[in-house]
Design a protein around this motif. Structure first.
Motif, short mmCIF file in Angstrom:
data_model
loop_
_atom_site.label_atom_id
_atom_site.label_comp_id
_atom_site.label_asym_id
_atom_site.label_seq_id
_atom_site.Cartn_x
_atom_site.Cartn_y
_atom_site.Cartn_z
N LEU A 173 0.84 -1.19 0.00
CA LEU A 173 0.00 0.00 0.00
C LEU A 173 0.88 1.25 0.00
O LEU A 173 2.01 1.22 0.50
N PRO A 174 0.37 2.34 -0.51
CA PRO A 174 1.17 3.58 -0.52
C PRO A 174 1.42 4.08 0.90
O PRO A 174 0.58 3.93 1.78
N ALA A 175 2.60 4.67 1.08
CA ALA A 175 2.94 5.25 2.37
C ALA A 175 2.05 6.45 2.65
O ALA A 175 1.70 7.18 1.74
N VAL A 176 1.68 6.61 3.89
CA VAL A 176 0.87 7.75 4.29
C VAL A 176 1.80 8.79 4.90
O VAL A 176 2.57 8.48 5.81
N ALA A 177 1.73 10.00 4.38
CA ALA A 177 2.56 11.07 4.92
C ALA A 177 2.12 11.37 6.33
O ALA A 177 0.95 11.43 6.63
#
Length: 178
Positions: A173-177
């Motif tokens: 999954l994409p990294a969450v800032a």
């Protein structure tokens, strides 16, 4: 798990509560820890010297330590905790064995953690609800049996704050800032 199709994402959350008081587990787990072999924590008489008054009041909350020690139950309490941990460990083993013999075995991430440690008389305190070392050390294990991940043991300190980004990365999954 028996009805889950391989390749289909799913989440299974299981909460084991037997490590909490009261410690009701089958006798066989108590039998693993003969009472005469129990080692109670070494608690120096000056164990409060590094604590402010508010922390001492927390340790004295409901005066559990005095109640347990005055009745000669310290070793029994430690034994109950160890028996409960062993009972939960056995149940985790049952779940992992079942998973390992299913089609999901090679593409499932297993995470085991706890929300708190547990005092067994250290600093004259019982249970949790403190930010002392014993209460903040928790098990935190991740098993990801995938071909693209080499097994590794991480020796550095981690925190539960690391759980979400680690699982996000393992799931692609994409990294969450943050």
């Amino acid at each position: 798990l028996a009805q889950q199709k391989a390749g289909t994402p799913f989440f299974l959350g299981i909460g084991y509560i037997r490590t909490h008081v009261p410690w009701y587990v089958p006798r066989k787990y108590f039998d693993l820890y003969p009472i005469d072999k129990i080692v109670i924590p070494d608690v120096p008489a000056d164990d409060w010297n590094d604590l402010p008054p508010t922390a001492i009041a927390l340790a004295l909350f409901q005066n559990q330590h005095k109640c347990i020690t005055d009745q000669g139950l310290w070793a029994s309490a430690v034994r109950g905790y160890l028996a409960s941990i062993s009972a939960v460990d056995a149940q985790v083993g049952v779940l992992l064995d079942y998973l390992d013999h299913s089609p999901l075995a090679k593409n499932t991430i297993v995470v085991l953690w706890s929300d708190n440690g547990f005092h067994l008389g250290e600093k004259f305190h019982w249970h949790k609800q403190a930010l002392w070392e014993r209460s903040t050390h928790v098990p935190f294990l991740i098993r990801a049996q995938r071909a693209d991940i080499a097994p590794a043991m991480i020796g550095q300190n981690v925190g539960l704050i690391d759980l979400y980004p680690t699982l996000s990365e393992l799931c692609g999954l994409p990294a969450v800032a943050g």
